[in-house]
Design a protein around this motif. Structure first.
Motif, short mmCIF file in Angstrom:
data_model
loop_
_atom_site.label_atom_id
_atom_site.label_comp_id
_atom_site.label_asym_id
_atom_site.label_seq_id
_atom_site.Cartn_x
_atom_site.Cartn_y
_atom_site.Cartn_z
N GLN A 127 0.70 -1.07 -0.11
CA GLN A 127 -0.08 0.06 -0.07
C GLN A 127 0.89 1.18 0.06
O GLN A 127 0.35 2.48 -0.23
CB GLN A 127 -1.07 0.00 1.02
N SER A 130 0.97 3.72 -3.43
CA SER A 130 0.10 4.39 -3.59
C SER A 130 -0.27 5.41 -2.86
O SER A 130 -0.55 6.73 -3.26
CB SER A 130 -1.31 3.60 -3.44
N LEU A 131 0.17 5.62 -1.63
CA LEU A 131 0.30 6.44 -0.63
C LEU A 131 1.24 7.61 -1.16
O LEU A 131 1.09 8.75 -1.17
CB LEU A 131 0.57 6.30 0.78
N VAL A 133 2.29 8.18 -4.11
CA VAL A 133 1.79 8.83 -5.16
C VAL A 133 0.81 9.84 -4.77
O VAL A 133 0.83 11.06 -5.58
CB VAL A 133 0.86 7.63 -6.23
N GLY A 134 0.01 9.50 -3.88
CA GLY A 134 -0.81 10.64 -3.29
C GLY A 134 -0.08 11.92 -2.67
O GLY A 134 -0.42 13.02 -3.10
N HIS A 135 0.89 11.46 -1.90
CA HIS A 135 1.83 12.70 -1.47
C HIS A 135 2.44 13.49 -2.56
O HIS A 135 2.57 14.59 -2.51
CB HIS A 135 2.86 12.18 -0.56
N ALA A 165 0.01 1.36 -8.67
CA ALA A 165 0.69 2.41 -8.28
C ALA A 165 1.85 2.79 -9.34
O ALA A 165 1.91 4.25 -9.71
CB ALA A 165 1.17 2.41 -6.85
N ASN B 60 -5.51 1.38 -5.75
CA ASN B 60 -4.50 2.37 -5.83
C ASN B 60 -5.23 3.61 -5.59
O ASN B 60 -4.71 4.66 -4.94
CB ASN B 60 -3.76 2.30 -7.20
N GLY B 63 -5.64 4.35 -2.20
CA GLY B 63 -4.03 4.60 -1.33
C GLY B 63 -3.87 6.12 -1.98
O GLY B 63 -3.26 6.87 -1.24
N VAL B 64 -4.22 6.41 -3.18
CA VAL B 64 -3.55 7.83 -3.64
C VAL B 64 -4.63 8.92 -2.75
O VAL B 64 -4.06 9.78 -2.46
CB VAL B 64 -3.84 8.05 -5.21
N ALA B 65 -5.75 8.63 -2.71
CA ALA B 65 -6.57 9.54 -1.99
C ALA B 65 -5.88 9.61 -0.66
O ALA B 65 -5.91 10.63 0.22
CB ALA B 65 -7.92 9.13 -1.82
N GLY B 66 -5.70 8.41 0.00
CA GLY B 66 -5.01 8.57 1.42
C GLY B 66 -3.78 9.30 1.44
O GLY B 66 -3.33 10.13 2.37
N GLY B 67 -2.90 9.17 0.30
CA GLY B 67 -1.46 9.90 0.48
C GLY B 67 -1.75 11.44 0.26
O GLY B 67 -1.29 12.48 0.79
N LEU B 68 -3.16 11.95 -0.60
CA LEU B 68 -3.29 13.34 -0.71
C LEU B 68 -3.75 13.62 0.55
O LEU B 68 -3.61 15.10 1.08
CB LEU B 68 -4.38 13.25 -1.90
N SER B 71 -1.06 14.36 3.06
CA SER B 71 -0.30 15.67 2.85
C SER B 71 -1.33 17.09 2.81
O SER B 71 -1.06 18.14 2.40
CB SER B 71 0.21 15.70 1.39
N SER B 95 -5.32 2.29 4.86
CA SER B 95 -4.59 3.64 4.24
C SER B 95 -5.70 4.82 4.54
O SER B 95 -5.38 6.02 4.24
CB SER B 95 -4.39 3.57 2.63
#
Lengths: 284, 313
Positions: A127, A130-131, A133-135, A165, B60, B63-68, B71, B95
């Motif tokens: 996981q 993907s995190l 990528v979001g950051h 990802a 994904n 996960g991408v939403a979690g990363g955004l 931040s 996530s």
């Protein structure tokens, strides 16, 4: 805003590496469980990342928006993350021996709600990228030049989400995203080549639009050179991956008997004493 | 009753989200290549730089939403309820829920009322799954008016939310507006003989049923329990005390949905006889939305039947 960007010279780095390796051993032995060998294989890379000027961070202001991000996707290497964070000044090194104990923020796998400075709660493999990528998208939206580093295991890249990802990072041209695969060759039940052989890894990343480097990763100098190249690729429009070939349990695997994997097992007090003596003097 | 047919709740969601874009410059939206169905494309067209279609890759996407969100962004993501909840459940757990991040998850095409596309596309377990994620708030609006209000309300909180939306157009149950508050049931009709607690498109069915029951001399209270978690225990207790009988109606599997949650609240606070209208441990099939709701017992008549069992009429 100040950040810990001071570059330690290689001798200073080697001392930090020694401290970090010892922290991994003492904390997991004190805990009576954990993943010391999975932590040790990536110790040189993580030490280089944090202390050779690549990662801009501020332990006094862990959520500083312009910071670089480090995501430990192979969350079972938490003892490595904690030893590095203690060395970086996020918390006193004496707390390392609370690893995995009730009430301690140093949980078995990283929990961002418990310990400021942890970027991602991980432990369910696959996981972290993907995190990342979001950051990486978020900091680009904010026009920060922050980099996002994600450390994965080579067994972990068997998870399909990793490749989802990978594809999305290429789509969004995330040249501020640097994946590091700690290719120590082993996963829970055996050799990665036997469980699910994904080698060669670099061409797979390349095929999805990434730029790859392959290095022998149990060397501070090699890690520094690879990180240097990866961060200098900013502007290329391509995400970067470092395939870091390592030895699981480096440099103490010869002291752990005939098990090159030694997965998820702490050292006994007796083993730990020997290993700590060895780590004190080794130049590896 | 004379229903004015309104928009689908997914359409209301898409419009409300696009409207929020101006007030919240930090809203970002992640799509799994269904934005024209979930209606997040309305946001995407207005704010392309804040809209990320990561393709057919729900894990994904989450996960991408979690990363955004990690931040600092206010992240929204949307897919069919079945795909986002079932395909990406571990990602929602690890996530989003566990780190308690500001991600709004909108599952559209929920329930069997999507119709002809059939069971593979029907999220009938999504509410149960969402309720099993600590830190998540779970909301099932009844119509376009309450969906719009729900979108505006959840935008203000910085914790994870699951918002459920449907595919078909549904009647407007709030023609005069809706005073929507997260976690507060909305009383739609007073009554002292029995209470029907419903959400989603079963709210309109409950009101219809209450009308029929009134003709039989049964005075039915109707509560729109749009928020499944945290549940409005006070409204449940009041209904149990004052009407002594409760029927719960939802477009969802009986296991783990609104009925289960309300039953636990009733059992804990003030046990009274209950009945449940929902999907009884089965997948549905292709068909018209009306035909399916009829066949699987998600109708005003089904509610009337359950009420009559309770009141003995």
């Amino acid at each position: 805003m100040s950040a810990s960007t001071a570059k330690a010279n290689v001798e200073q780095l080697r001392e930090k590496l020694r401290t970090i390796r010892k922290g991994i051993i003492t904390s997991t032995t004190a805990a009576g469980s954990g993943h010391p060998t999975s932590s040790l294989s990536a110790a040189e890379m993580t030490t280089a990342l944090f202390f050779a000027g690549f990662l801009r961070f501020d332990p006094k202001n862990p959520s500083w928006p312009q910071r670089d991000r480090f995501i430990l996707s192979k969350g079972h290497a938490a003892p490595l993350l904690y030893a590095v964070m203690a060395e970086a000044g996020y918390f006193p090194a004496s707390e390392l021996n609370t690893l995995r104990k009730l009430g301690s923020p140093l949980e078995g796998h990283p929990n961002l709600r418990r310990l400021p400075g942890i970027e991602a709660s991980t432990g369910s493999l696959g996981q972290g990228l993907s995190l990342g990528v979001g950051h990486a998208l978020a900091v680009k939206l904010d026009r920060f030049d922050s980099n996002v580093f994600v450390l994965l295991g080579d067994g972990e890249v068997g998870e399909g989400q990793v490749w989802e990802a990978v594809m999305s990072a290429a789509k969004y041209k995330l040249d501020n995203l640097i994946a590091i695969v700690d290719q120590n060759g082993y996963q829970q039940t055996g050799a990665t080549k036997e469980v699910l052989d994904l080698t060669p890894l670099a061409p797979k990343f390349e095929a999805f639009g990434w730029v790859s480097q392959e290095i022998e990763g149990n060397s501070l100098e090699n890690c520094i050179a690879a990180l240097q190249k990866a961060v200098q690729a900013k502007g290329s429009g391509k995400p970067q991956v470092i395939i870091s070939k390592t030895v699981k349990g480096y440099p103490i695997s010869h002291l752990l008997g005939n098990d090159p994997n030694h997965h998820g097992k702490p050292l006994t007090a007796e083993q730990a004493t020997k290993v700590l003596e060895f780590l004190e003097t080794t130049t590896a | 009753m004379n229903w004015k047919m309104g928009k689908a709740t997914r359409e209301a969601f898409g419009q409300a989200l696009a409207a929020l874009g101006a007030d919240y410059p930090d809203i970002v939206v992640v799509d799994g290549d269904v934005g024209n169905s979930t209606r997040t494309e309305l946001f995407g067209k207005k704010y392309p730089e804040r809209f990320f279609n990561v393709g057919i890759a729900e894990s994904n996407m989450v996960g991408v939403a979690g990363g955004l969100a990690s931040s600092g962004k206010r992240a929204w993501l949307s897919s069919f309820a079945a795909f986002v909840m079932c395909n990406a459940y571990d990602q929602l757990r690890m996530s989003i829920a566990f780190p308690n991040l500001d991600v709004k998850v909108v599952g559209t095409h929920a329930g069997i009322s999507i119709g002809e596309d059939g069971p593979s596309q029907m999220g009938i377990e999504d509410v149960s799954l969402a309720c099993s994620l600590p830190n998540f708030t779970v909301i099932v609006p009844a119509d376009e008016v309450s969906m719009t209000a729900a979108v505006q309300a959840v935008a203000k909180i910085r914790t994870p939310v699951y918002l459920r939306a449907g595919r078909p157009n549904v009647p407007i149950v709030y023609p005069d507006g809706c005073s929507f508050e997260i976690g507060k049931a909305i009383p739609l009709r007073e009554g002292s003989d029995v209470t029907v607690i419903a959400n989603g498109l079963m709210v309109a069915a409950a009101l219809q049923a209450a009308e029929t029951l009134a003709g039989m001399g049964v005075q039915t209270r109707v509560l729109d329990m749009h928020t499944v978690k945290p549940l409005d225990d006070a409204a449940v207790l009041k209904a149990a005390r004052e009407t002594g009988k409760i029927v719960v109606a939802e477009e969802h599997l009986l296991h783990g949905g609104l009925g289960s949650v309300v039953a636990m609240s009733v059992a804990r606070q003030h046990p009274v006889p209950m009945r449940f209208v929902g999907i009884n441990d089965t997948f549905a099939e292709s068909g018209t939305p009306e035909g399916l709701l009829q066949k699987y017992g998600l109708t005003a008549d089904a509610i009337v039947q359950k009420v009559r069992e309770l009141v003995g009429k």
